[in-house]
Each structure stands twice: as C-alpha cells, then as structure tokens.
Design a protein around this motif. Sequence first.
Motif, PDB file in Angstrom:
ATOM      1  N   GLU A  16       0.832  -1.208   0.000  1.00  0.00           N
ATOM      2  CA  GLU A  16       0.000   0.000   0.000  1.00  0.00           C
ATOM      3  C   GLU A  16       0.863   1.253   0.000  1.00  0.00           C
ATOM      4  O   GLU A  16       0.550   2.236  -0.680  1.00  0.00           O
ATOM      5  CB  GLU A  16      -0.938  -0.013   1.216  1.00  0.00           C
ATOM      6  CG  GLU A  16      -2.037  -1.071   1.123  1.00  0.00           C
ATOM      7  CD  GLU A  16      -2.874  -1.135   2.377  1.00  0.00           C
ATOM      8  OE1 GLU A  16      -2.485  -0.512   3.394  1.00  0.00           O
ATOM      9  OE2 GLU A  16      -3.927  -1.823   2.358  1.00  0.00           O
ATOM     10  N   LEU A  73       2.265   1.643  -3.505  1.00  0.00           N
ATOM     11  CA  LEU A  73       1.255   2.164  -4.431  1.00  0.00           C
ATOM     12  C   LEU A  73       0.995   3.649  -4.174  1.00  0.00           C
ATOM     13  O   LEU A  73       0.851   4.422  -5.120  1.00  0.00           O
ATOM     14  CB  LEU A  73      -0.045   1.360  -4.286  1.00  0.00           C
ATOM     15  CG  LEU A  73       0.004  -0.095  -4.772  1.00  0.00           C
ATOM     16  CD1 LEU A  73      -1.286  -0.815  -4.422  1.00  0.00           C
ATOM     17  CD2 LEU A  73       0.263  -0.152  -6.276  1.00  0.00           C
ATOM     18  N   ALA A  74       0.939   4.022  -2.884  1.00  0.00           N
ATOM     19  CA  ALA A  74       0.728   5.432  -2.560  1.00  0.00           C
ATOM     20  C   ALA A  74       1.902   6.285  -3.044  1.00  0.00           C
ATOM     21  O   ALA A  74       1.718   7.389  -3.570  1.00  0.00           O
ATOM     22  CB  ALA A  74       0.534   5.607  -1.049  1.00  0.00           C
ATOM     23  N   ASP A 100       3.901   5.529  -5.540  1.00  0.00           N
ATOM     24  CA  ASP A 100       3.846   5.582  -7.000  1.00  0.00           C
ATOM     25  C   ASP A 100       2.806   6.598  -7.472  1.00  0.00           C
ATOM     26  O   ASP A 100       3.038   7.331  -8.442  1.00  0.00           O
ATOM     27  CB  ASP A 100       3.513   4.197  -7.570  1.00  0.00           C
ATOM     28  CG  ASP A 100       4.663   3.216  -7.411  1.00  0.00           C
ATOM     29  OD1 ASP A 100       5.788   3.671  -7.110  1.00  0.00           O
ATOM     30  OD2 ASP A 100       4.444   2.005  -7.586  1.00  0.00           O
ATOM     31  N   ARG A 101       1.655   6.622  -6.780  1.00  0.00           N
ATOM     32  CA  ARG A 101       0.627   7.617  -7.148  1.00  0.00           C
ATOM     33  C   ARG A 101       1.131   9.030  -6.916  1.00  0.00           C
ATOM     34  O   ARG A 101       0.913   9.925  -7.743  1.00  0.00           O
ATOM     35  CB  ARG A 101      -0.657   7.360  -6.353  1.00  0.00           C
ATOM     36  CG  ARG A 101      -1.449   6.152  -6.810  1.00  0.00           C
ATOM     37  CD  ARG A 101      -2.850   6.163  -6.207  1.00  0.00           C
ATOM     38  NE  ARG A 101      -2.799   6.008  -4.766  1.00  0.00           N
ATOM     39  CZ  ARG A 101      -2.880   4.838  -4.135  1.00  0.00           C
ATOM     40  NH1 ARG A 101      -2.997   3.721  -4.836  1.00  0.00           N
ATOM     41  NH2 ARG A 101      -2.847   4.779  -2.823  1.00  0.00           N
ATOM     42  N   ALA A 102       1.814   9.225  -5.762  1.00  0.00           N
ATOM     43  CA  ALA A 102       2.331  10.565  -5.464  1.00  0.00           C
ATOM     44  C   ALA A 102       3.384  10.990  -6.486  1.00  0.00           C
ATOM     45  O   ALA A 102       3.404  12.143  -6.931  1.00  0.00           O
ATOM     46  CB  ALA A 102       2.920  10.592  -4.045  1.00  0.00           C
ATOM     47  N   ALA A 115       3.619   9.902  -9.557  1.00  0.00           N
ATOM     48  CA  ALA A 115       2.941  10.164 -10.829  1.00  0.00           C
ATOM     49  C   ALA A 115       2.298  11.541 -10.820  1.00  0.00           C
ATOM     50  O   ALA A 115       2.365  12.284 -11.818  1.00  0.00           O
ATOM     51  CB  ALA A 115       1.891   9.084 -11.084  1.00  0.00           C
ATOM     52  N   MET A 116       1.687  11.898  -9.683  1.00  0.00           N
ATOM     53  CA  MET A 116       1.082  13.230  -9.575  1.00  0.00           C
ATOM     54  C   MET A 116       2.146  14.315  -9.639  1.00  0.00           C
ATOM     55  O   MET A 116       1.950  15.360 -10.280  1.00  0.00           O
ATOM     56  CB  MET A 116       0.289  13.330  -8.270  1.00  0.00           C
ATOM     57  CG  MET A 116      -0.961  12.467  -8.237  1.00  0.00           C
ATOM     58  SD  MET A 116      -1.786  12.513  -6.631  1.00  0.00           S
ATOM     59  CE  MET A 116      -2.260  14.235  -6.545  1.00  0.00           C
TER      60      MET A 116
END
Length: 346
Positions: free
Chosen positions: A141, A144-145, A147-149, A151-152
């Motif tokens: 988790e 993934l968090a 990676d999302r950050a 990407a943003m």
Amino acid sequence: MTQTAPALRLLYIDDDPGLSRLVEKELSRHGFAVTCALDGDAGLELLQAGSFDVCALDHYMPGREGLDVLPDILGLEAPPPVVYVTGAQDGRIAVAALRAGAADYVIKDVSEDFTALLRSALEDAILRRRLQRENEIAQEEIRLARDRAEAMLREVNHRVGNSLQLVSSFMSLQLRHLTDEGARAALRESQARIEAVAHVHRRLYTSGDVSRVAMDDYLHGLMKELAKSIGPGDGSPRLVVDVQEMTVTTDQAVSLGVVVTELVTNAVKYAYAPGQGGEIRVRLRPEGTTRAVLTVEDDGPGMSEGPPQGTGLGGKIVSAMASGLRSALEYDSQHGGVRARLAFDL
C-alpha cells in the motif's frame, strides 16, 4: 452474539499413529482442526489438495526424513509455516531445520509438555506469518501510494514546465514587437531565466527520480538552449561543458541553473568583442564527498579594471540563488579572464 473464531487448520506429519492421535486430541481442545499424515509424501499431497494455516513436520520417518520433505513443502505456492518436530536431542538437526526455512522446532515426547510446547510454537508461527503478511500488504500500500504521489508530482512538473514554456513563448511574441534594443535584451535575459527553471521541470517529468536532478544531463541540455540564443556562427563564443555525474535536489538544480544562465549570459555580452569567438567554460565537479564546486570562466579581459560588468539585476539574482545554496559567488582575480566559483553542500 459473539462469533466463534475459526479453527486453526493444522497438518501434523508423523509416522507415529499414537502420538498423532495425542496431538489431535490435545490440540483440538485449543481451537485446532488437526489433519494427520503418516509420511512426508502423504503430507505433501494433502498440502497440495487443501489449505492449512500451519504444518508440524516430524524428523525421523520411513522413506524420506523431514529435512528431505521440508524443501518440497516450502517450494509449494503459498506454503504454511512449518514447525519442525524431532525426538532427537541433537541440536544440529534443529539448526539444520531452521536454516532450511522452518519457523520453529519442538523436541517431542509423550508428556503434556510436548503438546503445550507444540501448541505455543504453532500459534507463534501463525502469528508471525500473519504479521508478515500484514506487513507485506502495508508495504505494498505504501508503494502504491508512493507511486501515485510520484505520478502526480511528474504531472505537476509537466504542467509547470508547459506553463513556463508558454510564458517563454509569449515573451518571444513580445520581442517581435519591440524596437528598443535595451528592452529586447532585458526580455531575452528574462526569457533565459525562465527557460533555466522550465528545463528542470522537464527533466523531472522524464526522470525516474522526481526528487533529484542529474546535473550532467541538465547542464548539457541547458547549454544547448543557451547556444541557440547566442546564435550560430564562427564569431559566436563556444560553450564548453565539463560536468561530472552527480545529482542534486530540485531546489539546488533550479538555483544552479539560474546562476549558470546569468554567468554565461554575462560572459556572452562582455567577455568577447562581436565576432571574436572564444570559449565560455562551465564546470561542475565534486569536492570531497559532501561538497561540489561550480565554475564558469572565460578568457576575456578579466577584472583588471574592477568587478565584472553587468552586476545589476543579474548580480542580485546570482547572489539570491547562491544564498539559497548557503554559499556565495567568488571571483578568481588571478585568472586571465573572469572565473566565477560557487562551492556548495550536496
């Protein structure tokens, strides 16, 4: 209404039927659903066919011993933790089992102490496996968090870079309508400063690391952009870049890019007469393990008649950027041309 916890599924592999019945009887009282197998191959078949929370494996068995079966169990897809059971007091067997991947071991006998110790070891192995899985889920988790950050953040850098490029394009349009050469020069210098910052964000958008900038790639790209603004021709100064591989933080890269832009622009304007040519050299090298030194130099008339020309707004910008790096720009009075030096912590 209180729900009863599901029984813990135990596979007990032992060639001793009497001890197997004792284990089944005693552990069933403590919330275990016990399935017994009389040898390793039978146990492997049960593990492949069903699902168990934990496995207890005896050492001495006809055919294959426990140490021969253990690798096959651990080689299954999602195997349960294995508690090794041996009647031998030889510690080497227990050590070998632990090294082979057993979660724990218990010395067996027919007393009540054996079943109590076995139950404790089984419960501890199940708990550790659950904690391990929970940790793996939490780590996934977090990944993934992250990676999302990232990407943003890449998208933010992309948009910032595009916005700065749009501002630079507007300035190019404005340049076409200006006739005053002083205003045109000021606008071009501002455009170069914007490009230095935009270049950082473009690098971050395409980089695998959104927190640091590879300075060798960045400065080579920045110098190419500056070379375009100088214009082609044998009479234009030649920009030489000598940068060793290193990374710096985003804020440091912005400050260094603006400093280099100001110093190179100043050298283009004042180091050489029109059509004279010459070199403007940009160097960035580590100094020890924790510091680095940026040098921008030319072979122009130097500082014999006082400080370098063009020390107005550009000089204030350089001082501000150097201050952000917790440093200050120094000029080498012994150099024949102008040599500016900026040392900073990595």
